[in-house]
Write an enzyme that holds these catalytic residues in place. Structure first.
Site, PDB file in Angstrom:
ATOM      1  N   ASP A  74      43.304  69.462  27.150  1.00 41.41           N
ATOM      2  CA  ASP A  74      43.683  70.874  27.041  1.00 41.41           C
ATOM      3  C   ASP A  74      45.144  71.051  27.463  1.00 41.41           C
ATOM      4  O   ASP A  74      45.617  70.408  28.398  1.00 41.41           O
ATOM      5  CB  ASP A  74      42.699  71.615  27.966  1.00 41.41           C
ATOM      6  CG  ASP A  74      43.183  72.912  28.565  1.00 41.41           C
ATOM      7  OD1 ASP A  74      44.133  73.500  28.083  1.00 41.41           O
ATOM      8  OD2 ASP A  74      42.515  73.322  29.537  1.00 41.41           O
ATOM      9  N   HIS A 107      42.779  77.607  33.348  1.00 41.28           N
ATOM     10  CA  HIS A 107      43.435  76.420  32.773  1.00 41.28           C
ATOM     11  C   HIS A 107      44.602  75.954  33.625  1.00 41.28           C
ATOM     12  O   HIS A 107      45.237  76.739  34.328  1.00 41.28           O
ATOM     13  CB  HIS A 107      43.912  76.731  31.354  1.00 41.28           C
ATOM     14  CG  HIS A 107      42.789  77.017  30.405  1.00 41.28           C
ATOM     15  ND1 HIS A 107      42.233  76.052  29.602  1.00 41.28           N
ATOM     16  CD2 HIS A 107      42.097  78.153  30.163  1.00 41.28           C
ATOM     17  CE1 HIS A 107      41.254  76.579  28.886  1.00 41.28           C
ATOM     18  NE2 HIS A 107      41.144  77.865  29.212  1.00 41.28           N
TER      19      HIS A 107
END
EC number: 3.1.-.-
Lengths: 556, 556
Positions: free
Chosen positions: A194, A367
């Protein structure tokens, strides 16, 4: 395909955000990583969901040994019900909470009896085909999230998505750095990671900072507190419960997906509350406003969500009033800013105080930011890296970041994949070798795939200048106009205020038909095209607009 | 209307951002402040521009003594060409650059011969009807911007919009704080002020910080530098020229509005460059890449802008290539984030380096942040305040800010106005007293007003699920079906892949028509409604979608 190479292909989620799905293939064995949905772009008009494109797998369903799910968010599990039959019902591996949330989705689609699920545990390796898989804990905005280390004959692949380092997460379980360091010592061949927050410097703040902000609000708010967040953000719901209990408030859950997800998380032990904390809507009246907290859906301004309905005085159990404090515990996803702003404006109009935006510190991302990305790269030291879960700009910035810190010897080691990019890896080798067909697969209403690019393009045309229908009845023998032209328009002009334009349009059609040589055989397709051409040209000349012109020629 | 009171009414720009236009009325005299356009929301499908609603003025055009323009941005001058005739061609007052930019717009609409303009100078008072007007300099992102102090029989009104305090603006002329302090000593009755940046703490950084960021980029970029900004941001264009000259680059202007605005600003002396700095597109080939800078439109991702065309390899004179550095010197306006992101992604794909986002410091706002708003309030000390140029949430936050610092004794002194709110003021009196009709006036193509809410709502319906047309020919005597039903759909399903659905739809129509009692007189409207009902219901049952169903009944 070279049998001795590991093949890695994103069917969605690379060069875009959403519908994450990866194919990992070696010889005759395929394992799928995640299987999520994407929410449509604003120009995908009328579309409900976008799915990964599984064309590459159509001839290979016999090879699929399983689907591994990292966590229970929609962009990682949401496509399973839509695609599992076409994939031949392979077994699905996931942690307890992930399978719990998936099970609910499968029940909604009446598929729960047909799907085999395998509950996995962190650090207990399992075999899928010829792949040995280890799951390890990562901190995200939902509990029970894992990364995967997959040992293949070509080498070790690490799949690490939707993570951050957060040393003080809500469930007290930080990312398993020890395991990541251990994997680094095993010299991973490829890291699939990611990169969506690569634009952000420093570290993503801990969930604990949100807890502090909540505590401040709960300590001072004069009336009810209404917190909107993602239904899937189980950790955030826990924080509302924690602050409510600390400051003597009951918690009501509002919104269908919020109630469903919370019910599952409570059942499985991933949400905790005192027995009397959670109350039902009808119980609210038993408590004064300053003892009530509501956690609800609608943080993205979604039209039918609980918060938007409250903001429009259309939610039965909660009428917004002065004294209410509304907390937007989420960042608008790009494209949702205008909807979110409208909700905020409406809440203010109803007299509520609204707490939102980065300076209020009521939300942190799930994130990793730049320093976290760097740290994990330094620990893992993979030979090749495939960033995903980001737009193309994120991939480029990630490549720059990885190259700048020397995590890879040259930028070619960071492969930039988009949907369908076929990559092959073996020790000392990592390259893009081809392209599988990947398009947008739309879900609209109940059906998958009967709405596609042509339909969406027509919607875009209709949305821009509307349309105008011209109907004529033609004598099938002589070609004479028997009835019409009739004209109806929608989304083009006010019919009533534009009678002159409509009349002139009809006259244009009559003139065009009169010009025909009557002795020719009747050709409806020709007449159709003729009407479309003259009317389109006429309308553009008159209005500088290009409505879709649809002639209908009836032969009677 | 009480003759002894000052009436203030926004016809646009209050509770929204854009189409600024204010009515200031006392007795039989009206002066209009600004006359701008708004760019449409995403749900105003196909609309090009939104205008203020001048319904309130229709019966009062004889009273309009003039239009005062603060500065040359589209949201302050853009509606003049569309509305000036309906307003009875009152004289227009503005500074040199503002009138220069307006003159260009008027020429485009072939109105320049019909409009009287009066060039005003800062600090030279002038009379408009019974109002005495003083213009004073303010710093914004365009030179020659002013605020207005309007002395009326009821008291002093100060109109202060699109300003910041910037002590080091590009043109070296900060906001006239001395004048603002002097006005404060004259005890203003009412302040009408911009509040769009009230969510931002501290001070808006000076334009000088952008100059520093530009210098860093110009000092190090290996190839061409392409800076995208608003064509109306004349100050930013000057900064590109300044950095280019400092680092030995030529400047090419790209985009029609960029070229036009720059030409006017050069002619009037508001842009300065060495004689050889500005080059034409065909001259670029004479210079190496590292000596070229391009300043262009497209910072909002507008489809036909120079930058977007470059990003799609569709701009004749500039093909993006590795080595290019693209600077996005603007913040996306809410609603444009996705378009801007797409442009950035495409530029990266073509190999350019792209510099964007708040951390790059290549853009600052032209509007005041919290501390600036506070400071001006402390200097002006008005009796009443009307915040505008902001959504409802901005008005609320501004009210909170003004109350918190004690600028007004109670929050009721900050009036929350939306489009059409009628406010009346006299010494010791300031209240909302009524509501003038204000709706959205759309410009679509060449026409104003023939696209309205109904048309836009139809476009929204068409955009969601498309439409389906059913045509039948009926014998006008017997009511028998002579031809059809024919079915055509657009934006609903793939016609070709949905033959079964189309056939079943026709069958549904046939069955509905067969059920009619044939002896009744033929009633086309009834048949029309009947077809619409049965087809809509049938399609929703089959697809869970609701296309617009348009029956066309021809009597032959």
């Amino acid at each position: 395909m070279a049998k001795q190479r590991l093949r890695v292909i994103p069917l969605g989620g690379a060069g875009e955000v959403g519908r994450n799905m990866w194919v990992v293939e070696y010889g005759d064995d395929i394992v799928i990583l995640d299987c999520g949905v994407m929410f449509p772009d604003a120009d995908m008009l009328g579309v409900d969901l976008v799915l990964p494109d599984i064309t590459y797998l159509r001839e290979k369903t016999d090879h699929i040994r399983g689907i591994l799910l990292t966590h229970g968010h929609e962009d990682h599990i949401g496509a399973v019900p839509h695609l599992i039959a076409d994939l031949g019902f392979p077994p699905i591996y996931g942690t307890k909470l992930t399978l719990g949330l998936l099970g609910n989705r499968l029940r909604e689609h009446r598929l729960h009896d047909k799907v085999t699920t395998v509950q996995i545990n962190e650090r207990v390796p399992f075999q899928v085909g010829q792949f040995n898989v280890e799951a390890f804990h990562i901190a995200h905005s939902i509990p029970d999230a894992v990364g995967f280390a997959i040992t293949t004959p070509a080498g070790l692949l690490v799949y690490l998505t939707d993570w951050k380092l957060d040393h003080t997460p809500v469930d007290g379980r930080p990312t398993d750095l020890e395991k990541i360091a251990e994997l680094g010592n095993r010299k991973p061949l490829v890291l699939v990671t990611d990169c969506v927050r690569v634009e952000s410097k420093g570290y993503t703040p801990s969930e604990a900072t949100v807890g502090e902000a909540f505590d401040n609000i709960f300590a001072t708010a004069p009336g009810r507190i209404i917190v909107a967040t993602f239904a899937s953000n189980i950790s955030r719901v826990q924080q509302v419960i924690d602050s409510a209990e600390a400051y003597g408030r009951k918690v009501m859950l509002a919104g269908r997906s919020m109630e469903t997800n919370a019910r599952i998380a409570f059942e499985l032990g991933y949400l905790r509350a005192d027995e009397s904390t959670i109350i039902r809507p009808h119980e609210m009246s038993a408590y004064p406003d300053e003892e009530i907290a509501i956690v609800c859906t609608g943080s993205q301004g979604e039209p039918m969500s609980a918060l938007n309905r409250m903001a429009n005085r259309d939610y039965p159990n909660v009428k917004i009033k002065p004294g209410d404090t509304v907390v937007l515990s989420a960042t608008p996803i790009p494209g949702n800013e205008v909807s979110v702003n409208k909700v905020i404006n409406n809440l203010f109009k109803l007299g509520a105080d609204v707490i939102y935006g980065p300076e209020a510190r009521v939300h942190v991302s799930g994130h990793a930011a730049q320093e976290e990305l760097k740290l994990v790269l330094a620990l893992l030291r993979p030979s090749y890296i495939v960033p995903f879960h980001g737009d193309y700009r994120h991939l480029m910035l990630y490549r720059k970041l990885a190259t700048t810190i020397g995590a890879v010897p040259d930028s070619e080691r960071v492969l930039l994949a988009e949907g369908g990019t076929i990559m092959e890896f073996s020790p000392g080798f990592g390259k893009i070798t081809g392209k599988a067909p990947v398009g947008y697969i739309y879900v609209d209403g109940t059906t998958v795939g009967d709405v596609g690019n042509v339909v969406v393009r027509d919607r875009q045309l209709l949305a821009k200048d509307g349309m105008l229908i011209v109907v004529v009845s033609i004598d099938s023998a002589t070609g004479q106009l028997v009835a019409g032209p009739d004209v109806v328009s929608r989304g083009f002009v006010y019919m009533r205020q534009s009678q002159d334009l409509i009349e002139a349009t009809k006259e244009t059609v009559r003139a065009a038909l009169a010009n025909r040589n009557g002795s020719n055989p009747v050709d409806a397709a020709y007449i159709n095209r003729k009407i479309r051409d003259v009317v389109s040209e006429f309308l553009y000349r008159e209005t500088r607009r290009r409505p879709m012109v649809l002639p209908m020629v009836m032969e009677v």
